[in-house]
Design a protein around this motif. Structure first.
Motif, PDB file in Angstrom:
ATOM      1  N   SER A   4      -3.854  13.168  -4.847  1.00 22.34           N
ATOM      2  CA  SER A   4      -3.588  11.941  -5.589  1.00 22.34           C
ATOM      3  C   SER A   4      -3.118  10.797  -4.684  1.00 22.34           C
ATOM      4  O   SER A   4      -2.961   9.683  -5.156  1.00 22.34           O
ATOM      5  CB  SER A   4      -2.571  12.183  -6.689  1.00 22.34           C
ATOM      6  OG  SER A   4      -1.354  12.632  -6.144  1.00 22.34           O
ATOM      7  N   ILE A   5      -2.912  11.065  -3.407  1.00 27.16           N
ATOM      8  CA  ILE A   5      -2.576   9.986  -2.477  1.00 27.16           C
ATOM      9  C   ILE A   5      -3.883   9.354  -2.031  1.00 27.16           C
ATOM     10  O   ILE A   5      -4.754  10.022  -1.489  1.00 27.16           O
ATOM     11  CB  ILE A   5      -1.787  10.499  -1.256  1.00 27.16           C
ATOM     12  CG1 ILE A   5      -0.443  11.086  -1.691  1.00 27.16           C
ATOM     13  CG2 ILE A   5      -1.564   9.362  -0.262  1.00 27.16           C
ATOM     14  CD1 ILE A   5       0.352  11.706  -0.557  1.00 27.16           C
ATOM     15  N   LYS A   6      -4.020   8.044  -2.248  1.00 30.34           N
ATOM     16  CA  LYS A   6      -5.261   7.383  -1.877  1.00 30.34           C
ATOM     17  C   LYS A   6      -5.114   6.710  -0.510  1.00 30.34           C
ATOM     18  O   LYS A   6      -4.000   6.426  -0.052  1.00 30.34           O
ATOM     19  CB  LYS A   6      -5.659   6.355  -2.934  1.00 30.34           C
ATOM     20  CG  LYS A   6      -4.695   5.201  -3.088  1.00 30.34           C
ATOM     21  CD  LYS A   6      -5.161   4.261  -4.190  1.00 30.34           C
ATOM     22  CE  LYS A   6      -4.214   3.092  -4.320  1.00 30.34           C
ATOM     23  NZ  LYS A   6      -4.656   2.160  -5.337  1.00 30.34           N
ATOM     24  N   THR A   7      -6.244   6.462   0.117  1.00 30.50           N
ATOM     25  CA  THR A   7      -6.261   5.749   1.394  1.00 30.50           C
ATOM     26  C   THR A   7      -5.810   4.318   1.158  1.00 30.50           C
ATOM     27  O   THR A   7      -6.276   3.650   0.235  1.00 30.50           O
ATOM     28  CB  THR A   7      -7.685   5.773   1.989  1.00 30.50           C
ATOM     29  OG1 THR A   7      -8.074   7.129   2.150  1.00 30.50           O
ATOM     30  CG2 THR A   7      -7.723   5.058   3.329  1.00 30.50           C
ATOM     31  N   LEU A   8      -4.903   3.846   2.002  1.00 29.51           N
ATOM     32  CA  LEU A   8      -4.308   2.526   1.801  1.00 29.51           C
ATOM     33  C   LEU A   8      -4.756   1.495   2.831  1.00 29.51           C
ATOM     34  O   LEU A   8      -4.133   0.457   2.968  1.00 29.51           O
ATOM     35  CB  LEU A   8      -2.772   2.646   1.835  1.00 29.51           C
ATOM     36  CG  LEU A   8      -2.148   3.478   0.722  1.00 29.51           C
ATOM     37  CD1 LEU A   8      -0.636   3.544   0.894  1.00 29.51           C
ATOM     38  CD2 LEU A   8      -2.506   2.928  -0.649  1.00 29.51           C
ATOM     39  N   PRO A  14      -9.778  -2.686  -0.583  1.00 28.72           N
ATOM     40  CA  PRO A  14     -10.304  -3.991  -0.174  1.00 28.72           C
ATOM     41  C   PRO A  14      -9.233  -5.018   0.200  1.00 28.72           C
ATOM     42  O   PRO A  14      -9.485  -5.894   1.015  1.00 28.72           O
ATOM     43  CB  PRO A  14     -11.123  -4.457  -1.371  1.00 28.72           C
ATOM     44  CG  PRO A  14     -10.676  -3.625  -2.514  1.00 28.72           C
ATOM     45  CD  PRO A  14     -10.112  -2.362  -1.955  1.00 28.72           C
ATOM     46  N   GLU A  15      -8.058  -4.907  -0.369  1.00 30.61           N
ATOM     47  CA  GLU A  15      -6.966  -5.826  -0.049  1.00 30.61           C
ATOM     48  C   GLU A  15      -5.837  -5.031   0.574  1.00 30.61           C
ATOM     49  O   GLU A  15      -5.830  -3.807   0.521  1.00 30.61           O
ATOM     50  CB  GLU A  15      -6.481  -6.527  -1.323  1.00 30.61           C
ATOM     51  CG  GLU A  15      -7.568  -7.357  -1.987  1.00 30.61           C
ATOM     52  CD  GLU A  15      -7.114  -7.953  -3.309  1.00 30.61           C
ATOM     53  OE1 GLU A  15      -5.946  -7.774  -3.698  1.00 30.61           O
ATOM     54  OE2 GLU A  15      -7.949  -8.591  -3.952  1.00 30.61           O
ATOM     55  N   GLU A  16      -4.861  -5.720   1.140  1.00 32.14           N
ATOM     56  CA  GLU A  16      -3.747  -4.992   1.748  1.00 32.14           C
ATOM     57  C   GLU A  16      -2.981  -4.214   0.691  1.00 32.14           C
ATOM     58  O   GLU A  16      -2.888  -4.622  -0.467  1.00 32.14           O
ATOM     59  CB  GLU A  16      -2.830  -5.933   2.516  1.00 32.14           C
ATOM     60  CG  GLU A  16      -1.905  -6.774   1.671  1.00 32.14           C
ATOM     61  CD  GLU A  16      -0.971  -7.617   2.505  1.00 32.14           C
ATOM     62  OE1 GLU A  16       0.227  -7.617   2.212  1.00 32.14           O
ATOM     63  OE2 GLU A  16      -1.433  -8.281   3.425  1.00 32.14           O
ATOM     64  N   ALA A  17      -2.459  -3.084   1.102  1.00 35.27           N
ATOM     65  CA  ALA A  17      -1.691  -2.240   0.190  1.00 35.27           C
ATOM     66  C   ALA A  17      -0.407  -2.948  -0.206  1.00 35.27           C
ATOM     67  O   ALA A  17       0.249  -3.576   0.620  1.00 35.27           O
ATOM     68  CB  ALA A  17      -1.367  -0.914   0.866  1.00 35.27           C
ATOM     69  N   THR A  18      -0.063  -2.829  -1.464  1.00 33.64           N
ATOM     70  CA  THR A  18       1.179  -3.427  -1.940  1.00 33.64           C
ATOM     71  C   THR A  18       2.342  -2.486  -1.658  1.00 33.64           C
ATOM     72  O   THR A  18       2.148  -1.289  -1.406  1.00 33.64           O
ATOM     73  CB  THR A  18       1.117  -3.699  -3.454  1.00 33.64           C
ATOM     74  OG1 THR A  18       1.037  -2.435  -4.134  1.00 33.64           O
ATOM     75  CG2 THR A  18      -0.068  -4.587  -3.823  1.00 33.64           C
ATOM     76  N   ASP A  19       3.543  -3.015  -1.716  1.00 30.68           N
ATOM     77  CA  ASP A  19       4.730  -2.179  -1.551  1.00 30.68           C
ATOM     78  C   ASP A  19       4.780  -1.089  -2.625  1.00 30.68           C
ATOM     79  O   ASP A  19       5.195   0.040  -2.348  1.00 30.68           O
ATOM     80  CB  ASP A  19       6.008  -3.022  -1.599  1.00 30.68           C
ATOM     81  CG  ASP A  19       6.156  -3.916  -0.377  1.00 30.68           C
ATOM     82  OD1 ASP A  19       5.533  -3.625   0.673  1.00 30.68           O
ATOM     83  OD2 ASP A  19       6.905  -4.906  -0.460  1.00 30.68           O
ATOM     84  N   ASP A  20       4.338  -1.410  -3.835  1.00 25.41           N
ATOM     85  CA  ASP A  20       4.316  -0.414  -4.915  1.00 25.41           C
ATOM     86  C   ASP A  20       3.330   0.714  -4.614  1.00 25.41           C
ATOM     87  O   ASP A  20       3.625   1.883  -4.876  1.00 25.41           O
ATOM     88  CB  ASP A  20       3.960  -1.061  -6.251  1.00 25.41           C
ATOM     89  CG  ASP A  20       5.082  -1.909  -6.817  1.00 25.41           C
ATOM     90  OD1 ASP A  20       6.246  -1.731  -6.403  1.00 25.41           O
ATOM     91  OD2 ASP A  20       4.798  -2.748  -7.695  1.00 25.41           O
ATOM     92  N   ARG A  23       4.914   2.868  -1.890  1.00 31.71           N
ATOM     93  CA  ARG A  23       5.995   3.707  -2.432  1.00 31.71           C
ATOM     94  C   ARG A  23       5.435   4.845  -3.274  1.00 31.71           C
ATOM     95  O   ARG A  23       5.914   5.972  -3.216  1.00 31.71           O
ATOM     96  CB  ARG A  23       6.979   2.886  -3.254  1.00 31.71           C
ATOM     97  CG  ARG A  23       8.176   3.751  -3.656  1.00 31.71           C
ATOM     98  CD  ARG A  23       9.213   3.040  -4.486  1.00 31.71           C
ATOM     99  NE  ARG A  23      10.403   3.833  -4.668  1.00 31.71           N
ATOM    100  CZ  ARG A  23      10.485   4.986  -5.336  1.00 31.71           C
ATOM    101  NH1 ARG A  23       9.415   5.526  -5.882  1.00 31.71           N
ATOM    102  NH2 ARG A  23      11.625   5.640  -5.453  1.00 31.71           N
ATOM    103  N   ALA A  24       4.390   4.567  -4.051  1.00 32.75           N
ATOM    104  CA  ALA A  24       3.778   5.612  -4.871  1.00 32.75           C
ATOM    105  C   ALA A  24       3.208   6.727  -3.997  1.00 32.75           C
ATOM    106  O   ALA A  24       3.362   7.915  -4.307  1.00 32.75           O
ATOM    107  CB  ALA A  24       2.690   5.024  -5.761  1.00 32.75           C
ATOM    108  N   ALA A  25       2.566   6.364  -2.896  1.00 31.38           N
ATOM    109  CA  ALA A  25       2.035   7.372  -1.974  1.00 31.38           C
ATOM    110  C   ALA A  25       3.176   8.164  -1.345  1.00 31.38           C
ATOM    111  O   ALA A  25       3.095   9.389  -1.211  1.00 31.38           O
ATOM    112  CB  ALA A  25       1.185   6.701  -0.896  1.00 31.38           C
TER     113      ALA A  25
END
Length: 82
Positions: A4-8, A14-20, A23-25
């Motif tokens: 369930s951890i996705k590539t960030l 397509p866009e930069e990973a958010t802080d949320d 944190r979820a990862a």
């Protein structure tokens, strides 16, 4: 390890990973490694510290990655994105 951890990083995201998203990862990783979906009260502090540490390490990794063909780094540090 944890499906369930996705590539960030681009191009998977397509866009930069958010802080949320970071944190979820981190939360999913700590849950998997600890074997607890939610910690007991006596483990909550160390659990949250681990999530914060993994999130910080993930942010550092994404900030430092250079993705060939992307013309720069995978993630712009939060302090530079304003």
């Amino acid at each position: 390890m944890c499906r369930s951890i996705k590539t960030l990083r681009p191009p998977a995201l397509p866009e930069e990973a958010t802080d949320d998203e970071i944190r979820a990862a981190a939360l999913q990783y700590v849950r998997k490694v600890s074997g607890f979906r939610a910690p007991a009260a006596h483990n909550r502090e160390v659990f949250e510290e681990a999530v914060a540490a993994v999130a910080a390490a993930t942010t550092a990794l994404l900030d430092g990655l250079e993705i060939r063909g992307q013309g720069g780094q995978a993630r712009v540090p939060a302090s530079d994105s304003a």
